[in-house]
Write a protein that holds these residues in place. Structure first.
Motif, PDB file in Angstrom:
ATOM      1  N   ASP A 320       0.834  -1.208   0.000  1.00 37.81           N
ATOM      2  CA  ASP A 320       0.000   0.000   0.000  1.00 37.81           C
ATOM      3  C   ASP A 320       0.865   1.253   0.000  1.00 37.81           C
ATOM      4  OD1 ASP A 320       0.735   0.607   2.681  1.00 37.81           O
ATOM      5  OD2 ASP A 320      -0.901  -0.629   3.463  1.00 37.81           O
ATOM      6  N   SER A 321       0.209   2.388  -0.035  1.00 34.93           N
ATOM      7  CA  SER A 321       0.916   3.662  -0.207  1.00 34.93           C
ATOM      8  C   SER A 321       1.871   3.975   0.933  1.00 34.93           C
ATOM      9  CB  SER A 321      -0.087   4.796  -0.359  1.00 34.93           C
ATOM     10  OG  SER A 321      -0.878   4.934   0.814  1.00 34.93           O
ATOM     11  N   THR A 322       1.642   3.410   2.122  1.00 37.96           N
ATOM     12  CA  THR A 322       2.514   3.706   3.266  1.00 37.96           C
ATOM     13  C   THR A 322       3.944   3.226   3.027  1.00 37.96           C
ATOM     14  OG1 THR A 322       1.880   1.649   4.394  1.00 37.96           O
ATOM     15  CG2 THR A 322       0.609   3.633   4.907  1.00 37.96           C
ATOM     16  N   ALA A 323       4.130   2.282   2.122  1.00 34.32           N
ATOM     17  CA  ALA A 323       5.476   1.807   1.806  1.00 34.32           C
ATOM     18  C   ALA A 323       6.271   2.836   1.011  1.00 34.32           C
ATOM     19  CB  ALA A 323       5.404   0.496   1.027  1.00 34.32           C
ATOM     20  N   TYR A 324       5.568   3.839   0.422  1.00 40.47           N
ATOM     21  CA  TYR A 324       6.209   4.815  -0.457  1.00 40.47           C
ATOM     22  C   TYR A 324       6.002   6.260  -0.020  1.00 40.47           C
ATOM     23  CZ  TYR A 324       6.061   0.708  -3.551  1.00 40.47           C
ATOM     24  OH  TYR A 324       6.199  -0.543  -4.095  1.00 40.47           O
ATOM     25  N   ASP A 325       5.166   6.494   0.961  1.00 42.96           N
ATOM     26  CA  ASP A 325       4.789   7.851   1.356  1.00 42.96           C
ATOM     27  C   ASP A 325       5.977   8.704   1.783  1.00 42.96           C
ATOM     28  OD1 ASP A 325       2.114   7.593   0.861  1.00 42.96           O
ATOM     29  OD2 ASP A 325       1.558   7.109   2.927  1.00 42.96           O
TER      30      ASP A 325
END
Length: 338
Positions: A320-325
């Motif tokens: 999910d986006s938390t891996a790249y935020d």
């Protein structure tokens, strides 16, 4: 301090090593030797030195010590070879008499409520020791250099204590070491340059959640960690990209919560890499397309200075986006379109 995202793997490795040691015991039989009298005397001294804790209630002078809880004897000689005292209410220091069990191969004292003070120098006498775990206690002082005298050690775990000072470079002289856990302490200073030239195979290295500083020694780029290296939650700086490489076998790399700064787009990753955490650093560049070829089970590159489109394919869109935020200008699924 944060818990390593790879703690499950670490626990499995630790349990596997423990089981291998236990399985090496001779099969018990009706003719098994009784406890050696000298060992029994020492064990009673150890019990007294630990202030007679309840978990050692079975240690009584009128019974055979090979039947006592928390230890194992060699069935042929009656010598004590395993001492496993854990999960109990103990308020004491490690008794010096523990060094008077000359046939001891495994010493496991962990999760004891107030086991405190330094590691006694008498432990250096335990030359048959191949497993030493003093995890999750309240031990303090420095990590002693005399541990490097225990040449048969395959597993050394001093994690989750209050050890301070620097890491002894002499630990690299342990020729049979497979895993070194010094994480979750108060260690300071640099990672020893000698850790790039262990006497035997390079052990898996766990140094997270300390106060280590400076750059990772370049010598660590010349060795191959078989499974894992965890340097997270320290004050480390500079380039750590040399820890990677196409032909290396490392599977778990945990570098988060430092101040590492290097161009990620130039990094080649090992084919077997499955877990990668680079979060909360100063890493720049773009995500290399080579990441799409990996069977990643965990990825976190958040809170860096990365830019460009997230490569499409492989496992990269499964996170999910938390891996790249919180990067400079990363874009593309699972983030917003570029």
């Amino acid at each position: 301090m944060k818990t390593s995202s790879f703690s499950t793997f670490t626990d499995v490795l630790s349990l596997s090593l423990t089981l291998l040691l236990l399985l090496s015991l001779p099969s018990p039989s009706l003719g098994a030797a009784k406890c050696n009298a000298d060992d029994k005397k020492v064990l009673l001294q150890i019990k007294a030195g630990l202030n007679n804790p309840y978990l050692l209630a079975s240690w009584t002078p009128d019974t055979d010590c090979c039947s006592w809880y928390a230890l194992d004897c060699d069935s042929k000689t009656g010598r004590v070879i395993h001492l496993t005292i854990f999960d109990g209410n103990v308020s004491a220091q490690i008794p010096a008499t523990i060094g008077d069990l000359p046939y001891l191969e495994m010493l496991d004292m962990n999760r004891l409520t107030n086991l405190n003070g330094p590691i006694p120098s008498s432990i250096a006498k335990l030359t048959n020791l191949n497993f030493l775990r003093l995890k999750s206690n309240r031990l303090s002082g420095v990590v002693p250099t005399f541990l490097s005298q225990l040449k048969k050690l395959t597993f050394l775990d001093l994690s989750f204590n209050f050890f301070s000072g620097s890491i002894p470079p002499s630990l690299s002289q342990l020729p049979n070491l497979l895993a070194l856990h010094l994480d979750h302490n108060n260690l300071t200073g640099n990672i020893p340059d000698s850790f790039g030239s262990f006497a035997g195979n390079t052990p898996d290295l766990y140094l997270s959640n300390n106060f280590l500083s400076g750059q990772v020694p370049k010598s660590l780029g010349y060795v191959n960690f078989s499974s894992e290296i965890d340097l997270s939650s320290n004050n480390l700086v500079g380039d750590a990209s040399f820890l990677f490489g196409k032909n290396k076998t490392v599977q778990f790399v945990e570098l988060s919560m430092n101040s590492f700064q290097f161009d990620l787009s130039k990094v080649e990753f090992p084919d077997g890499l499955t877990n990668l955490d680079l979060s909360v650093n100063k890493i720049f560049g773009s995500l290399p397309a080579g990441l799409t070829k990996l069977n990643l089970q965990f990825l976190n590159v958040s809170y860096n200075s990365l830019c460009g489109q997230i490569p499409q394919g492989g496992k990269l869109q499964s996170f999910d986006s938390t891996a790249y935020d919180h990067n400079k200008c990363l874009c593309g699924a699972p983030l917003a379109a570029c």
